[in-house]
Structure formats: structure tokens, C-alpha cells
Write a protein that holds these residues in place. Structure first.
Motif, mmCIF file in Angstrom:
data_model
loop_
_atom_site.group_PDB
_atom_site.id
_atom_site.type_symbol
_atom_site.label_atom_id
_atom_site.label_comp_id
_atom_site.label_asym_id
_atom_site.label_seq_id
_atom_site.Cartn_x
_atom_site.Cartn_y
_atom_site.Cartn_z
ATOM 1 N N TRP A 1 33.939 -16.932 17.735
ATOM 2 C CA TRP A 1 32.888 -16.041 18.192
ATOM 3 C C TRP A 1 33.572 -14.746 18.594
ATOM 4 C CZ3 TRP A 1 27.701 -16.754 18.291
ATOM 5 C CH2 TRP A 1 26.937 -15.873 19.062
ATOM 6 N N ILE A 2 33.174 -13.630 17.976
ATOM 7 C CA ILE A 2 33.832 -12.352 18.238
ATOM 8 C C ILE A 2 32.794 -11.341 18.719
ATOM 9 C CG2 ILE A 2 35.233 -10.489 17.270
ATOM 10 C CD1 ILE A 2 36.081 -12.545 15.086
ATOM 11 N N PRO A 3 32.927 -10.884 19.971
ATOM 12 C CA PRO A 3 32.010 -9.843 20.431
ATOM 13 C C PRO A 3 32.284 -8.524 19.709
ATOM 14 C CG PRO A 3 33.631 -10.378 22.135
ATOM 15 C CD PRO A 3 33.872 -11.304 20.989
ATOM 16 N N ALA B 1 43.589 -13.670 9.982
ATOM 17 C CA ALA B 1 43.977 -13.855 11.379
ATOM 18 C C ALA B 1 44.343 -12.528 12.036
ATOM 19 C CB ALA B 1 45.138 -14.839 11.477
ATOM 20 N N ALA B 2 45.113 -11.714 11.340
ATOM 21 C CA ALA B 2 45.532 -10.431 11.897
ATOM 22 C C ALA B 2 44.348 -9.487 12.078
ATOM 23 C CB ALA B 2 46.581 -9.790 10.994
ATOM 24 N N LEU B 3 43.444 -9.479 11.134
ATOM 25 C CA LEU B 3 42.302 -8.579 11.179
ATOM 26 C C LEU B 3 41.380 -8.885 12.351
ATOM 27 C CD1 LEU B 3 40.687 -6.328 9.675
ATOM 28 C CD2 LEU B 3 39.511 -8.179 8.503
ATOM 29 N N LEU B 4 41.085 -10.167 12.566
ATOM 30 C CA LEU B 4 40.144 -10.559 13.614
ATOM 31 C C LEU B 4 40.806 -10.904 14.938
ATOM 32 C CD1 LEU B 4 37.658 -12.723 11.531
ATOM 33 C CD2 LEU B 4 37.511 -10.305 12.112
ATOM 34 N N GLY B 5 42.129 -10.938 14.977
ATOM 35 C CA GLY B 5 42.831 -11.265 16.209
ATOM 36 C C GLY B 5 42.812 -12.746 16.535
ATOM 37 N N VAL B 6 42.605 -13.571 15.533
ATOM 38 C CA VAL B 6 42.553 -15.024 15.705
ATOM 39 C C VAL B 6 43.963 -15.586 15.540
ATOM 40 C CG1 VAL B 6 41.593 -17.164 14.749
ATOM 41 C CG2 VAL B 6 40.217 -15.089 14.789
ATOM 42 N N PRO B 7 44.393 -16.477 16.427
ATOM 43 C CA PRO B 7 45.712 -17.083 16.234
ATOM 44 C C PRO B 7 45.771 -17.833 14.905
ATOM 45 C CG PRO B 7 44.795 -17.681 18.384
ATOM 46 C CD PRO B 7 43.733 -16.967 17.634
ATOM 47 N N GLY B 8 46.851 -17.678 14.163
ATOM 48 C CA GLY B 8 46.999 -18.344 12.870
ATOM 49 C C GLY B 8 46.908 -19.851 12.983
ATOM 50 N N SER B 9 47.347 -20.399 14.114
ATOM 51 C CA SER B 9 47.301 -21.856 14.305
ATOM 52 C C SER B 9 45.871 -22.376 14.443
ATOM 53 C CB SER B 9 48.112 -22.252 15.536
ATOM 54 O OG SER B 9 47.558 -21.654 16.695
#
Length: 144
Positions: free
Chosen positions: A108-110, A132-140
Motif C-alpha cells: 500500500w503506497i500513499p 523495488a527501487a522505483l516504489l521503495g519496496v524492499p527487494g526481499s
């Protein structure tokens, strides 16, 4: 460049949303014609979540240039979002059901100044690292 596609399950959700819009709309129209606040409210209670989730659930995510993403939603709307508008993502891996926890990774991304975006991580991710880099989500957090 397309980084994410939700898949065929999107059509199942679209059918549920269409049923909710049809049923809730019918109740709202009946409430308006009959002067019934109860029916009007019931229709709104059904229509509002269908519109909200249909607007935030991502079915496709494309990167357009260095600073913009374009997402497709369940309601067939295209949203263009500047990357600097994205807030800190909240990743969940498990969902609770009547039978216990189930594996359902999602994020969930505000979005500052707009509706948030909701991405089911079991969709097809073309480039895990870029996503992952684009949305700031950890790759794991992204399933293989």
C-alpha cells in the motif's frame, strides 16, 4: 517500460465491482425515487468502496521517463503519478481469513495529493530490481 501486470484475476475483481455498482446504484436510484434515505445510504455504502478500490488497485504499472509512473486501475482509469509524490510503502505478507493466515503479499503506497495505490505482489513483475527501487519496496518483500 511495463514493470508490473496484475493478470487475469483482475477480471474477477472487475465483475465484483460491476455487480456492486449495479446493485448499489439500483438501491440509490430506488431510494431517490421513493424518498427513502435508508435505501439511498445503503446504495452509497455499496458503491463507495467499489469506486475506491477500483481506483486504487493497480493492474499495470509503466515507467514513463525518469520521474513519472503511469498506472492502470481496475476501473480502466489511467493515473499518472510523479515519483516524488509517492510516500513510504507499507508491505504486508499475510492476510487473515476464517481459516488462519494466508500468504498474500501486497503493498500500500500513499500518494501525496491523490488516492493511494495498492499493488498485489503476486502479479507479474518484469524487473524486480527496478520495481523495488522505483516504489521503495524492499527487494526481499517481492516474491519470486
Amino acid at each position: 517500460m511495463t514493470l508490473y501486470r496484475y493478470g487475469a484475476i483482475a477480471w474477477v475483481w472487475r465483475l465484483f465491482i460491476a455487480a456492486a455498482l449495479l446493485g448499489g446504484g439500483t438501491l440509490a436510484v430506488a431510494g431517490t425515487r421513493l424518498g427513502s434515505v435508508t435505501l439511498l445510504c445503503m446504495g452509497g455504502i455499496i458503491v463507495a468502496p467499489a469506486l475506491f478500490f477500483g481506483s486504487v488497485l493497480v493492474v499495470s504499472l509503466d515507467r514513463e521517463g525518469a520521474s513519472v509512473i503511469r498506472i492502470g486501475t481496475l476501473l480502466f482509469w489511467k493515473r499518472t503519478i510523479a515519483i516524488n509524490q509517492l510516500g513510504a510503502p507499507r508491505v504486508r505478507r499475510l492476510a487473515q481469513s476464517n481459516y488462519g493466515y494466508i500468504y498474500a503479499p501486497r503493498v500500500w503506497i500513499p500518494v501525496r495529493g491523490a488516492l493511494p495505490i495498492y499493488v498485489d505482489l503476486l502479479g507479474t513483475i518484469a524487473d524486480r530490481g527496478a520495481f523495488a527501487a522505483l516504489l521503495g519496496v524492499p527487494g526481499s518483500a517481492i516474491p519470486r
